[in-house]
Design a protein around this motif. Structure first.
Motif, PDB file in Angstrom:
ATOM      1  N   GLN A 174      32.369  59.394 -45.480  1.00  8.25           N
ATOM      2  CA  GLN A 174      32.279  60.348 -46.578  1.00  8.25           C
ATOM      3  C   GLN A 174      30.838  60.645 -46.992  1.00  8.25           C
ATOM      4  OE1 GLN A 174      34.832  62.139 -48.843  1.00  8.25           O
ATOM      5  NE2 GLN A 174      35.339  62.114 -46.673  1.00  8.25           N
ATOM      6  N   ARG A 175      29.932  59.758 -46.697  1.00  7.16           N
ATOM      7  CA  ARG A 175      28.542  60.011 -47.074  1.00  7.16           C
ATOM      8  C   ARG A 175      27.709  60.158 -45.800  1.00  7.16           C
ATOM      9  NH1 ARG A 175      27.943  59.351 -52.467  1.00  7.16           N
ATOM     10  NH2 ARG A 175      25.725  58.891 -52.426  1.00  7.16           N
ATOM     11  N   VAL A 176      26.934  59.166 -45.440  1.00  7.57           N
ATOM     12  CA  VAL A 176      26.129  59.238 -44.223  1.00  7.57           C
ATOM     13  C   VAL A 176      27.037  59.198 -42.999  1.00  7.57           C
ATOM     14  CG1 VAL A 176      24.365  58.066 -42.857  1.00  7.57           C
ATOM     15  CG2 VAL A 176      24.142  58.187 -45.339  1.00  7.57           C
ATOM     16  N   VAL A 177      26.825  60.135 -42.076  1.00 10.60           N
ATOM     17  CA  VAL A 177      27.642  60.229 -40.870  1.00 10.60           C
ATOM     18  C   VAL A 177      26.764  59.994 -39.642  1.00 10.60           C
ATOM     19  CG1 VAL A 177      29.324  61.634 -39.609  1.00 10.60           C
ATOM     20  CG2 VAL A 177      28.961  62.021 -42.053  1.00 10.60           C
ATOM     21  N   PRO A 178      27.123  59.046 -38.769  1.00  4.94           N
ATOM     22  CA  PRO A 178      26.399  58.911 -37.493  1.00  4.94           C
ATOM     23  C   PRO A 178      26.627  60.146 -36.635  1.00  4.94           C
ATOM     24  CG  PRO A 178      27.777  56.976 -37.958  1.00  4.94           C
ATOM     25  CD  PRO A 178      28.187  58.050 -38.919  1.00  4.94           C
ATOM     26  N   PRO A 179      25.773  60.407 -35.623  1.00  7.52           N
ATOM     27  CA  PRO A 179      26.026  61.538 -34.719  1.00  7.52           C
ATOM     28  C   PRO A 179      27.377  61.381 -34.039  1.00  7.52           C
ATOM     29  CG  PRO A 179      23.832  60.634 -34.363  1.00  7.52           C
ATOM     30  CD  PRO A 179      24.530  59.694 -35.279  1.00  7.52           C
ATOM     31  N   VAL A 180      28.133  62.475 -33.968  1.00  5.31           N
ATOM     32  CA  VAL A 180      29.483  62.438 -33.401  1.00  5.31           C
ATOM     33  C   VAL A 180      29.488  63.178 -32.070  1.00  5.31           C
ATOM     34  CG1 VAL A 180      31.889  63.082 -33.729  1.00  5.31           C
ATOM     35  CG2 VAL A 180      30.526  62.309 -35.683  1.00  5.31           C
ATOM     36  N   LEU A 181      29.762  62.445 -30.991  1.00  5.56           N
ATOM     37  CA  LEU A 181      29.886  63.022 -29.660  1.00  5.56           C
ATOM     38  C   LEU A 181      31.383  63.037 -29.332  1.00  5.56           C
ATOM     39  CD1 LEU A 181      27.639  62.129 -26.609  1.00  5.56           C
ATOM     40  CD2 LEU A 181      30.070  62.603 -26.348  1.00  5.56           C
ATOM     41  N   ALA A 182      31.958  64.238 -29.284  1.00  2.23           N
ATOM     42  CA  ALA A 182      33.417  64.377 -29.191  1.00  2.23           C
ATOM     43  C   ALA A 182      33.839  64.811 -27.798  1.00  2.23           C
ATOM     44  CB  ALA A 182      33.910  65.384 -30.227  1.00  2.23           C
ATOM     45  N   PHE A 183      34.726  64.016 -27.179  1.00  2.91           N
ATOM     46  CA  PHE A 183      35.309  64.356 -25.893  1.00  2.91           C
ATOM     47  C   PHE A 183      36.628  65.097 -26.112  1.00  2.91           C
ATOM     48  CE2 PHE A 183      32.642  60.710 -24.739  1.00  2.91           C
ATOM     49  CZ  PHE A 183      31.974  61.234 -23.646  1.00  2.91           C
ATOM     50  N   SER A 184      36.848  66.125 -25.299  1.00  4.21           N
ATOM     51  CA  SER A 184      38.012  66.988 -25.472  1.00  4.21           C
ATOM     52  C   SER A 184      39.242  66.383 -24.801  1.00  4.21           C
ATOM     53  CB  SER A 184      37.729  68.371 -24.887  1.00  4.21           C
ATOM     54  OG  SER A 184      38.846  69.214 -25.033  1.00  4.21           O
ATOM     55  N   LYS A 189      29.344  50.544 -45.027  1.00  6.97           N
ATOM     56  CA  LYS A 189      28.195  50.297 -44.158  1.00  6.97           C
ATOM     57  C   LYS A 189      28.177  51.277 -42.981  1.00  6.97           C
ATOM     58  CE  LYS A 189      27.834  45.365 -45.259  1.00  6.97           C
ATOM     59  NZ  LYS A 189      27.793  43.981 -44.718  1.00  6.97           N
ATOM     60  N   PRO A 190      28.074  52.568 -43.261  1.00  5.38           N
ATOM     61  CA  PRO A 190      28.053  53.545 -42.153  1.00  5.38           C
ATOM     62  C   PRO A 190      26.821  53.397 -41.272  1.00  5.38           C
ATOM     63  CG  PRO A 190      27.478  54.604 -44.221  1.00  5.38           C
ATOM     64  CD  PRO A 190      27.929  53.210 -44.577  1.00  5.38           C
ATOM     65  N   GLN A 191      25.737  52.812 -41.839  1.00  2.00           N
ATOM     66  CA  GLN A 191      24.513  52.651 -41.065  1.00  2.00           C
ATOM     67  C   GLN A 191      24.662  51.611 -39.955  1.00  2.00           C
ATOM     68  OE1 GLN A 191      24.984  51.836 -44.196  1.00  2.00           O
ATOM     69  NE2 GLN A 191      24.236  49.761 -44.619  1.00  2.00           N
ATOM     70  N   THR A 192      25.788  50.906 -39.931  1.00  2.00           N
ATOM     71  CA  THR A 192      26.043  49.926 -38.868  1.00  2.00           C
ATOM     72  C   THR A 192      26.104  50.594 -37.504  1.00  2.00           C
ATOM     73  OG1 THR A 192      27.315  48.546 -40.391  1.00  2.00           O
ATOM     74  CG2 THR A 192      27.658  48.158 -38.044  1.00  2.00           C
ATOM     75  N   PHE A 193      26.577  51.830 -37.437  1.00  2.00           N
ATOM     76  CA  PHE A 193      26.883  52.475 -36.166  1.00  2.00           C
ATOM     77  C   PHE A 193      25.786  53.467 -35.786  1.00  2.00           C
ATOM     78  CE2 PHE A 193      30.783  51.833 -38.704  1.00  2.00           C
ATOM     79  CZ  PHE A 193      31.264  50.724 -38.015  1.00  2.00           C
ATOM     80  N   ASP A 194      25.425  53.457 -34.497  1.00  2.00           N
ATOM     81  CA  ASP A 194      24.392  54.365 -33.996  1.00  2.00           C
ATOM     82  C   ASP A 194      24.972  55.702 -33.559  1.00  2.00           C
ATOM     83  OD1 ASP A 194      22.294  52.432 -34.258  1.00  2.00           O
ATOM     84  OD2 ASP A 194      23.092  51.434 -32.481  1.00  2.00           O
ATOM     85  N   ILE A 195      26.199  55.700 -33.071  1.00  2.00           N
ATOM     86  CA  ILE A 195      26.826  56.930 -32.586  1.00  2.00           C
ATOM     87  C   ILE A 195      28.338  56.756 -32.632  1.00  2.00           C
ATOM     88  CG2 ILE A 195      26.869  56.263 -30.135  1.00  2.00           C
ATOM     89  CD1 ILE A 195      26.033  59.213 -29.520  1.00  2.00           C
ATOM     90  N   VAL A 196      29.046  57.868 -32.820  1.00  4.79           N
ATOM     91  CA  VAL A 196      30.506  57.882 -32.820  1.00  4.79           C
ATOM     92  C   VAL A 196      30.981  58.638 -31.586  1.00  4.79           C
ATOM     93  CG1 VAL A 196      32.577  58.711 -33.992  1.00  4.79           C
ATOM     94  CG2 VAL A 196      30.698  57.767 -35.326  1.00  4.79           C
ATOM     95  N   LEU A 197      31.872  58.029 -30.826  1.00  5.39           N
ATOM     96  CA  LEU A 197      32.495  58.693 -29.689  1.00  5.39           C
ATOM     97  C   LEU A 197      33.920  59.059 -30.077  1.00  5.39           C
ATOM     98  CD1 LEU A 197      31.340  56.388 -26.737  1.00  5.39           C
ATOM     99  CD2 LEU A 197      30.128  58.305 -27.792  1.00  5.39           C
ATOM    100  N   GLY A 198      34.202  60.356 -30.156  1.00  6.01           N
ATOM    101  CA  GLY A 198      35.532  60.819 -30.514  1.00  6.01           C
ATOM    102  C   GLY A 198      36.351  61.133 -29.272  1.00  6.01           C
TER     103      GLY A 198
END
Length: 488
Positions: free
Chosen positions: A244-254, A220-229
Motif C-alpha cells: 500500500q505504500r512503498v512498492v518494489p519494482p514489479v516484473l510481471a509475466f503473462s 516491511k516492504p523494503q525487505t524485497f528487491d523485486i516482485v515477480l508476478g
C-alpha cells in the motif's frame, strides 16, 4: 521501486554528451537522511478559483508562512536537489489562501505527511510535479539493482501457477546461492509446491526459501528487491493492494487472459530474469490514487447539507466527518448503487468547487492505467499511462449529456452521498474492500505519493502501451481498404 534504492542513495541522473542514457548502480552512493528527505519545491502562481457557493468568503486570518514538509516518498530521493525560494509576505488573496488550506477534513487522528488529502493545494502540485519529473528521468535510464530478496506472487489456488512458482523458485536458488526467494506462506504446506521435498532435494536451499505474509508486506516492504508476478492483470493489482505504500519494482509475466500490465512471456523467464538482474531494468512509474473513506458523524441538528459541510460555511468544521480507512489503488475507485434497485445520487466535488450531482448507476474515477479496465467498459477514453490525469466516467447516467471528463492529477475529488438520498451507495477500490456509503458519507480521491513501478521490456519500452492495446483490444483493427483498379 525498491525501497533499498532510496535507503542507499542515488546520484544525479544525467546523460552523456551524445544524449544516450547512462546506467547507474542503485547502491553505489550513500546519502544522508537529510538529503533523502529533501522535497522538490516549486513556486506556483495563484490561479483563479471558481466557486458556486455564494456563502464562501475569504478568511480574515493572516496568511501563514509556507513551511517545507519533508516527504517520506522514496521517489523524491532520486530527484536532484532544488532549493526553493520563499515568497515575501504580501496581502493575502482568496486564491492564495486556498492554496495554503488543507484539501479535506482533518479530524486530528492522522499526520498530514501520511495522506495526500491533507496536503495543501500547493503541496499536492509540488508532489505531482516531482513524480512526473522523476518518471521522465527513469524512462531514460537502466536501474542495476543488487538483487538478493525476490518476492514471487501468484494465485495460491491455481495448480498451474503453483507449479510455475515452484519451478521459478528452484531456478532462482540454483542460479545464485545469494538469492533468498519469498513465496506465499500458504504454500508451506501445499502438496503441489512440496516445500519440504524442494529443501530435501537441495540442502543449500534451507534458509533461503522463505514465506511472506500480508503483514510483512505492509510493515516491511523494503525487505524485497523485486516482485515477480506470475498471472494476469489481477495479479499485478494484487501486488498494488499488498504494498500500500512503498512498492518494489514489479516484473510481471503473462499467464492470464488479456495482459495490459503483464509485459513478459513466462516461457522465456530464464533469459528475462538473467538479463534483468545482470543488465538492469527500466521502470515506468504508474500513477496511483489515494482513496479515503470519510464517515458522517451524528450531530444534534436534523437538517444537514453535504455541500455546505464540504465547501460551504461548515467546511472548516473537522467534526462533521471521521476517517474510516485509506487505500492506494492502481486502477479505479467506483461508487455505485450496489444491490439497491434504484440509481445512485452522488455529489461530486473538485477541490473547493461543487462539480455536479451524478444520477446514475454509479461513477468510475480511474487512473490512466485503469483507463483500459472498468473505465473503458463504461464508455471512457483510452489514456496513455504517462498522462498525469484523473478520468471521471459515469456508469449508465440518467442523462444523455453526461460525457466522460478528464481532470488534472492535482485536483482532489470527493464523491459523496447527499443526506437526502433515497438509498445508500457502495464504494470499491480496484474491485476490493467494497464498503457501504450511507447518506452523508463520502470518498476523497487524490494522487498518491506512492506510485507503482512497473518493469518494462528493454527492447520495446517506447511502444509498449500501443502494442498492448493493439494486442489485447484489437485497437483499430480492420481489413485494409482495397485500392481502385483504374479502367483504361
Amino acid at each position: 521501486m525498491a525501497a533499498n534504492a532510496a535507503e542507499n542513495g542515488v546520484p544525479e541522473i544525467t546523460k552523456t554528451e551524445e544524449g544516450n542514457p547512462i546506467e547507474y548502480d542503485a547502491r553505489s552512493v550513500n546519502s544522508s537522511d537529510q538529503e533523502r528527505q529533501d522535497a522538490l519545491e516549486v513556486v506556483f502562481e495563484s490561479e483563479a478559483i471558481h466557486r458556486r457557493k455564494s456563502s464562501l468568503i475569504p478568511s480574515t486570518a493572516p496568511r501563514p508562512d509556507y513551511i517545507r514538509r519533508p516527504t517520506q516518498c522514496f521517489v523524491h530521493s532520486l530527484l536532484e536537489k532544488h532549493e526553493g525560494m520563499q515568497l515575501k509576505e504580501h496581502t493575502a488573496s482568496h486564491e492564495g489562501l486556498a492554496m495554503e488550506r488543507k484539501m479535506d477534513k482533518d479530524n486530528g487522528f492522522v499526520e498530514p505527511t501520511h495522506q495526500s488529502r491533507l496536503l495543501t493545494k500547493k503541496q499536492i502540485s509540488d508532489m505531482a510535479f516531482g513524480i512526473r519529473e522523476l518518471a521522465k528521468k527513469l524512462a531514460q535510464i537502466r536501474l542495476k539493482l543488487h538483487v538478493r530478496n525476490i518476492f514471487i506472487l501468484a494465485k495460491a489456488h491455481d495448480e498451474t501457477l503453483i507449479s510455475h512458482t515452484r519451478e521459478t523458485a528452484e531456478w532462482l536458488m540454483t542460479k545464485d546461492s545469494g538469492y533468498r526467494v519469498y513465496v506465499e506462506n500458504t504454500l508451506g504446506h501445499n502438496k503441489i509446491f512440496d516445500a519440504e521435498g524442494l529443501l530435501n532435494q537441495n540442502p543449500s536451499f534451507r534458509g533461503r526459501l522463505k514465506f511472506w505474509t500480508n503483514k510483512l508486506c505492509a510493515e516491511k516492504p523494503q525487505t524485497f528487491d523485486i516482485v515477480l508476478g506470475l498471472g494476469g492483470d489481477g495479479t499485478v493489482l494484487y501486488a498494488s493492494w499488498l504494498f500500500q505504500r512503498v512498492v518494489p519494482p514489479v516484473l510481471a509475466f503473462s499467464l492470464g487472459s488479456l495482459g495490459f500490465l503483464t509485459k513478459f512471456d513466462y516461457e522465456l523467464y530464464p533469459t528475462t530474469l538473467s538479463r534483468a538482474f545482470e543488465e538492469g531494468i527500466t521502470v515506468s512509474l504508474r500513477l496511483r490514487f489515494e482513496a479515503t473513506i470519510m464517515r458522517s458523524q451524528k450531530k444534534s441538528n436534523t437538517k444537514r447539507d453535504l455541500v455546505e459541510e464540504l465547501i460551504g460555511e461548515e467546511s472548516e468544521d473537522n467534526h462533521t466527518h471521521r476517517l474510516d480507512g485509506t487505500h492506494n489503488i492502481l486502477n479505479e475507485v467506483v461508487v455505485d448503487r450496489g444491490p439497491n434497485p434504484t440509481m445512485s445520487s452522488i455529489e461530486l466535488f473538485g477541490d473547493d468547487e461543487h462539480f455536479t450531482t451524478v444520477q446514475a448507476d454509479g461513477v468510475c474515477v480511474s487512473t490512466p492505467t485503469g483507463s483500459t479496465a472498468y473505465n473503458l467498459a463504461a464508455g471512457g477514453s483510452l489514456c496513455h499511462p504517462d498522462n498525469p490525469v484523473i478520468l471521471v466516467t459515469a456508469i449508465c447516467a440518467h442523462t444523455l449529456s453526461f460525457r466522460p471528463i478528464i481532470l488534472p492529477d492535482t485536483i482532489v475529488l470527493r464523491a459523496g452521498v447527499p443526506y437526502d438520498a433515497r438509498t445508500s451507495s457502495w464504494a470499491s477500490f480496484d474491485g476490493r474492500e467494497r464498503v457501504e456509503l450511507r447518506p452523508g458519507d463520502y470518498v476523497t480521491i487524490s494522487a498518491s505519493r506512492f506510485p507503482f513501478p512497473s518493469v518494462l521490456p528493454l527492447d520495446r519500452r517506447s511502444k509498449d502501451w500501443i502494442d498492448s492495446i493493439s494486442r489485447t483490444l484489437q485497437w483499430n483493427s480492420r481489413q485494409r481498404q482495397k485500392s481502385f483498379k483504374e479502367w483504361s
